[in-house]
Design an enzyme around this catalytic site. Structure first.
Site, PDB file in Angstrom:
ATOM      1  N   LYS A  52       0.838  -1.206   0.000  1.00  0.00           N
ATOM      2  CA  LYS A  52       0.000   0.000   0.000  1.00  0.00           C
ATOM      3  C   LYS A  52       0.872   1.255   0.000  1.00  0.00           C
ATOM      4  CE  LYS A  52      -3.691  -2.570   2.290  1.00  0.00           C
ATOM      5  NZ  LYS A  52      -4.443  -2.923   3.502  1.00  0.00           N
ATOM      6  N   GLN A  96      -4.379  -1.569   9.857  1.00  0.00           N
ATOM      7  CA  GLN A  96      -4.306  -2.910   9.269  1.00  0.00           C
ATOM      8  C   GLN A  96      -4.821  -3.952  10.261  1.00  0.00           C
ATOM      9  OE1 GLN A  96      -3.527  -3.407   6.071  1.00  0.00           O
ATOM     10  NE2 GLN A  96      -3.790  -5.615   6.202  1.00  0.00           N
ATOM     11  N   ASP A 119     -10.914   2.545   4.362  1.00  0.00           N
ATOM     12  CA  ASP A 119     -11.180   1.100   4.351  1.00  0.00           C
ATOM     13  C   ASP A 119     -12.675   0.817   4.275  1.00  0.00           C
ATOM     14  OD1 ASP A 119      -9.210  -0.871   4.324  1.00  0.00           O
ATOM     15  OD2 ASP A 119      -8.595  -0.423   6.379  1.00  0.00           O
TER      16      ASP A 119
HETATM   17  N1  GUN Z   1      -6.706  -7.076   6.660  1.00  0.00           N
HETATM   18  C1  GUN Z   1      -7.083  -7.847   5.618  1.00  0.00           C
HETATM   19  N2  GUN Z   1      -7.657  -7.094   4.657  1.00  0.00           N
HETATM   20  C2  GUN Z   1      -7.656  -5.826   5.109  1.00  0.00           C
HETATM   21  C3  GUN Z   1      -8.118  -4.601   4.562  1.00  0.00           C
HETATM   22  O1  GUN Z   1      -8.674  -4.522   3.453  1.00  0.00           O
HETATM   23  N3  GUN Z   1      -7.924  -3.495   5.331  1.00  0.00           N
HETATM   24  C4  GUN Z   1      -7.347  -3.561   6.562  1.00  0.00           C
HETATM   25  N4  GUN Z   1      -7.217  -2.430   7.252  1.00  0.00           N
HETATM   26  N5  GUN Z   1      -6.907  -4.687   7.098  1.00  0.00           N
HETATM   27  C5  GUN Z   1      -7.070  -5.813   6.366  1.00  0.00           C
END
Ligand code: GUN
Length: 297
Positions: A52, A96, A119
């Site tokens: 990211k 995350q 998100d």
């Molecule tokens: N963990 C697994 N997928 C995601 C996601 O799309 N966003 C976040 N913040 N954590 C995750």
């Protein structure tokens, strides 16, 4: 069978976002800025967050990585989120997941300003999605829609079977595919771990979204000839022949299922890269929203 190549589609969307940001530079005033919070050293999370951050740099967005040890207390994490909410130089905040067990994920998610919740996990954004209102759509479901759109996979009238009811993927995907717009307009069946005779549903499906987190779960006998199959799984399977000691396997047994499909996503290189493109799209939208607020206040 046509491959729905997420690497190609993601690249094109990211190039477009880079151009959009350049053309709107004056209005936005500064690059869109994503702040990522990473707690502990969960190896897949490390990889996802690194991707990211790298993707932001590639298209000229700003990013910040805020790391905490897994011994951090919930209050400290909430205080950091409050700071980021108040920081006018930050557009998007991403925590995350998963978080260590002593931290309540919902409390943390709900501390994020919904207008910075790129998100799309905040109940306000989930509620907007359920009510068909404008808001942030979670990155993986949005990435799936963008991929279907990129390859002009028409979904109107299809019977879509979603396997998995997580808040991150299955539940929002089922809402999105049933909306009265394209991609959408599907008749959706949401299957999960308690569904009896799952294959009775999947065998009827024109479109299957496999998001249950079990390696190579979906087999050829469970799929109708000509179906569209979207594989959301990114499972690490031990493989001593690989440098890292594992390989990535989706929720679909690709070798078996692919020959029966009209379209299918590979793993890796399918939904994964689309999640990044969708997150960047949400971050850009957040930056536009914040610039609009600055102009109107
Ligand atoms: N963990 C697994 N997928 C995601 C996601 O799309 N966003 C976040 N913040 N954590 C995750």
């Amino acid at each position: 069978m046509q491959l729905l190549d997420g690497r190609i589609a993601s690249q094109i969307i990211q190039q477009q976002l880079a151009e959009d940001w350049r053309s709107q530079q004056e209005f936005l005033g500064r690059p869109p800025h994503l702040a990522c919070i990473l707690v502990g050293h969960h190896p897949p999370s490390e990889t996802y967050v690194a991707s990211k951050i790298k993707a932001c740099a590639n298209i000229g967005f700003q990013s910040s990585l805020i790391r905490f040890p897994d011994t951090i207390q919930e209050d400290e994490l909430l205080e950091k989120i409050r700071q980021l909410n108040a920081d006018t130089a930050v557009d998007g905040i991403l925590v995350q997941l998963p978080l260590p067990r002593h931290i309540d994920e919902q409390t943390v998610i709900q501390a994020i300003d919904p207008d910075k919740d790129v998100d799309g996990f905040h109940p306000i954004n989930m509620g907007r999605l359920a009510n068909g209102l404008q808001g942030f759509i979670p990155a993986t479901p949005l990435g799936i829609l963008l991929l279907l759109e990129h390859y002009r996979v028409h979904t109107r009238g299809l019977h879509a079977v979603v396997i998995g009811r997580s808040h991150i993927v299955g539940t929002p995907v089922s809402l999105l595919l049933s909306r009265n717009r394209e991609p959408g307009n599907c008749t959706v069946t949401l299957c999960h771990s308690q569904t009896r005779h799952l294959e009775l549903f999947t065998r009827q499906a024109d479109l299957i979204v496999a998001a249950l987190g079990k390696p190579a779960f979906l087999k050829a006998h469970m799929v109708k000839e000509g179906a569209v199959v979207v594989d959301v799984g990114i499972n690490r399977v031990v493989d001593s022949s690989k440098k890292l000691g594992f390989r990535l396997v989706g929720d679909v047994d690709f070798e078996e299922v692919a020959p029966k499909c009209s379209y299918i996503t590979p793993v890796p290189g399918g939904v994964g890269p689309m999640t990044i493109a969708a997150l960047l799209k949400n971050t850009y939208e957040a930056a536009r929203l914040h610039a609009q607020h600055r102009f109107s206040s």
